[in-house]
Design a protein around this motif. Sequence first.
Motif, PDB file in Angstrom:
ATOM      1  N   THR A 132       0.840  -1.202   0.000  1.00 61.88           N
ATOM      2  CA  THR A 132       0.000   0.000   0.000  1.00 61.88           C
ATOM      3  C   THR A 132       0.874   1.251   0.000  1.00 61.88           C
ATOM      4  OG1 THR A 132      -1.780  -1.132   1.180  1.00 61.88           O
ATOM      5  CG2 THR A 132      -1.765   1.270   1.291  1.00 61.88           C
ATOM      6  N   ALA A 133       0.520   2.194  -0.849  1.00 63.77           N
ATOM      7  CA  ALA A 133       1.194   3.497  -0.885  1.00 63.77           C
ATOM      8  C   ALA A 133       0.172   4.562  -0.504  1.00 63.77           C
ATOM      9  CB  ALA A 133       1.763   3.774  -2.269  1.00 63.77           C
ATOM     10  N   THR A 134       0.486   5.328   0.514  1.00 66.45           N
ATOM     11  CA  THR A 134      -0.359   6.446   0.908  1.00 66.45           C
ATOM     12  C   THR A 134       0.264   7.705   0.328  1.00 66.45           C
ATOM     13  OG1 THR A 134      -1.003   5.306   2.934  1.00 66.45           O
ATOM     14  CG2 THR A 134      -1.380   7.688   2.852  1.00 66.45           C
ATOM     15  N   VAL A 135      -0.479   8.352  -0.556  1.00 63.52           N
ATOM     16  CA  VAL A 135       0.011   9.541  -1.254  1.00 63.52           C
ATOM     17  C   VAL A 135      -0.600  10.764  -0.594  1.00 63.52           C
ATOM     18  CG1 VAL A 135       0.273  10.663  -3.504  1.00 63.52           C
ATOM     19  CG2 VAL A 135      -0.028   8.173  -3.379  1.00 63.52           C
ATOM     20  N   ARG A 136       0.265  11.720  -0.216  1.00 63.98           N
ATOM     21  CA  ARG A 136      -0.192  12.984   0.349  1.00 63.98           C
ATOM     22  C   ARG A 136       0.082  14.087  -0.668  1.00 63.98           C
ATOM     23  NH1 ARG A 136       2.451  10.677   4.231  1.00 63.98           N
ATOM     24  NH2 ARG A 136       4.195  12.107   4.224  1.00 63.98           N
ATOM     25  N   PHE A 137      -0.883  14.957  -0.852  1.00 66.59           N
ATOM     26  CA  PHE A 137      -0.786  16.060  -1.802  1.00 66.59           C
ATOM     27  C   PHE A 137      -0.785  17.373  -1.044  1.00 66.59           C
ATOM     28  CE2 PHE A 137      -3.029  12.561  -3.794  1.00 66.59           C
ATOM     29  CZ  PHE A 137      -2.338  12.398  -4.986  1.00 66.59           C
ATOM     30  N   GLU A 138       0.195  18.207  -1.337  1.00 63.81           N
ATOM     31  CA  GLU A 138       0.252  19.541  -0.755  1.00 63.81           C
ATOM     32  C   GLU A 138       0.062  20.542  -1.891  1.00 63.81           C
ATOM     33  OE1 GLU A 138       3.690  22.374   1.022  1.00 63.81           O
ATOM     34  OE2 GLU A 138       3.620  20.335   1.827  1.00 63.81           O
ATOM     35  N   THR A 139      -0.859  21.468  -1.711  1.00 64.85           N
ATOM     36  CA  THR A 139      -1.105  22.487  -2.724  1.00 64.85           C
ATOM     37  C   THR A 139      -0.998  23.870  -2.097  1.00 64.85           C
ATOM     38  OG1 THR A 139      -3.498  22.531  -2.331  1.00 64.85           O
ATOM     39  CG2 THR A 139      -2.688  20.973  -4.005  1.00 64.85           C
ATOM     40  N   THR A 140      -0.653  24.839  -2.921  1.00 59.04           N
ATOM     41  CA  THR A 140      -0.721  26.240  -2.518  1.00 59.04           C
ATOM     42  C   THR A 140      -1.509  26.981  -3.582  1.00 59.04           C
ATOM     43  OG1 THR A 140       1.343  26.867  -3.617  1.00 59.04           O
ATOM     44  CG2 THR A 140       1.502  26.159  -1.303  1.00 59.04           C
ATOM     45  N   SER A 141      -2.163  28.044  -3.193  1.00 60.20           N
ATOM     46  CA  SER A 141      -2.998  28.853  -4.087  1.00 60.20           C
ATOM     47  C   SER A 141      -4.005  27.991  -4.837  1.00 60.20           C
ATOM     48  CB  SER A 141      -2.138  29.646  -5.078  1.00 60.20           C
ATOM     49  OG  SER A 141      -1.268  30.507  -4.381  1.00 60.20           O
ATOM     50  N   PHE A 142      -4.498  26.958  -4.156  1.00 64.49           N
ATOM     51  CA  PHE A 142      -5.426  26.016  -4.782  1.00 64.49           C
ATOM     52  C   PHE A 142      -6.184  25.281  -3.681  1.00 64.49           C
ATOM     53  CE2 PHE A 142      -6.573  21.916  -6.692  1.00 64.49           C
ATOM     54  CZ  PHE A 142      -7.106  22.320  -7.900  1.00 64.49           C
ATOM     55  N   LYS A 143      -7.492  25.116  -3.864  1.00 62.14           N
ATOM     56  CA  LYS A 143      -8.324  24.410  -2.895  1.00 62.14           C
ATOM     57  C   LYS A 143      -8.915  23.165  -3.551  1.00 62.14           C
ATOM     58  CE  LYS A 143     -12.536  24.724  -0.235  1.00 62.14           C
ATOM     59  NZ  LYS A 143     -13.872  24.618  -0.737  1.00 62.14           N
ATOM     60  N   LEU A 144      -8.693  22.009  -2.933  1.00 65.26           N
ATOM     61  CA  LEU A 144      -9.373  20.797  -3.379  1.00 65.26           C
ATOM     62  C   LEU A 144     -10.835  20.910  -2.962  1.00 65.26           C
ATOM     63  CD1 LEU A 144      -6.710  18.097  -2.466  1.00 65.26           C
ATOM     64  CD2 LEU A 144      -7.383  18.849  -4.742  1.00 65.26           C
ATOM     65  N   SER A 145     -11.740  20.691  -3.908  1.00 71.24           N
ATOM     66  CA  SER A 145     -13.160  20.908  -3.610  1.00 71.24           C
ATOM     67  C   SER A 145     -14.007  19.722  -4.065  1.00 71.24           C
ATOM     68  CB  SER A 145     -13.651  22.198  -4.265  1.00 71.24           C
ATOM     69  OG  SER A 145     -13.447  22.134  -5.654  1.00 71.24           O
ATOM     70  N   PRO A 146     -14.068  18.678  -3.241  1.00 68.60           N
ATOM     71  CA  PRO A 146     -14.866  17.512  -3.627  1.00 68.60           C
ATOM     72  C   PRO A 146     -16.342  17.851  -3.851  1.00 68.60           C
ATOM     73  CG  PRO A 146     -14.174  17.346  -1.329  1.00 68.60           C
ATOM     74  CD  PRO A 146     -13.466  18.526  -1.918  1.00 68.60           C
ATOM     75  N   GLU A 147     -16.830  18.867  -3.168  1.00 71.53           N
ATOM     76  CA  GLU A 147     -18.234  19.240  -3.303  1.00 71.53           C
ATOM     77  C   GLU A 147     -18.567  19.831  -4.673  1.00 71.53           C
ATOM     78  OE1 GLU A 147     -16.130  22.833  -1.538  1.00 71.53           O
ATOM     79  OE2 GLU A 147     -15.973  20.668  -1.395  1.00 71.53           O
ATOM     80  N   HIS A 148     -17.554  20.279  -5.421  1.00 71.79           N
ATOM     81  CA  HIS A 148     -17.783  20.861  -6.748  1.00 71.79           C
ATOM     82  C   HIS A 148     -17.210  20.011  -7.881  1.00 71.79           C
ATOM     83  CE1 HIS A 148     -17.939  24.839  -4.387  1.00 71.79           C
ATOM     84  NE2 HIS A 148     -19.157  24.368  -4.557  1.00 71.79           N
ATOM     85  N   TYR A 149     -16.773  18.787  -7.584  1.00 72.08           N
ATOM     86  CA  TYR A 149     -16.169  17.894  -8.584  1.00 72.08           C
ATOM     87  C   TYR A 149     -17.106  17.736  -9.777  1.00 72.08           C
ATOM     88  CZ  TYR A 149     -13.856  13.781 -10.546  1.00 72.08           C
ATOM     89  OH  TYR A 149     -13.212  12.902 -11.374  1.00 72.08           O
ATOM     90  N   SER A 150     -16.576  17.970 -10.974  1.00 71.33           N
ATOM     91  CA  SER A 150     -17.304  17.902 -12.246  1.00 71.33           C
ATOM     92  C   SER A 150     -18.364  18.991 -12.383  1.00 71.33           C
ATOM     93  CB  SER A 150     -17.934  16.525 -12.472  1.00 71.33           C
ATOM     94  OG  SER A 150     -16.925  15.576 -12.727  1.00 71.33           O
TER      95      SER A 150
END
Length: 143
Positions: free
Chosen positions: A62-80
């Motif tokens: 198993t690989a656990t991938v962590r994503f770090e972003t700046t000037s960007f918001k992950l928004s699952p509520e607006h996906y597609s």
Amino acid sequence: MKRHTLILSTAALAAGLLTGCEEQQITPTEQPAAPSQAETPASVDLSAKPTLKMDVDVAGTTATVRFETTSFKLSPEHYSGAHIPGEGHIHLFVDGSPSRIGVKEHTHELTGLAKGKHTLEASLHTNNHQAYNVQDQIEFEIK
């Protein structure tokens, strides 16, 4: 004649599905159909180019991938959904596969990986899947 029409329609549909998500790329200064500033996430600095960095922890297969972003918001509520400047999701590709994983959170787990070296490629995308032209790549090994 009907068979040729069906074949052409099927080919056109397949071509559209294969190219649909990667056709257009945008930058923070070229936002398509931008909603009002009031709809932009308050925590996002639209004057700065978004960044993306991946980190991987391996445990067994198993690989656990962590994503770090700046000037960007992950928004699952607006996906597609409609484009909102400064937010979206991540497209993750494993070992050069043309199939993508739509990542909507800052952590994603890949399970059942084969032993050996693996490569992950990730890119930021708008809610409606246009590329921000921001990528990261990382290699790791399952022992």
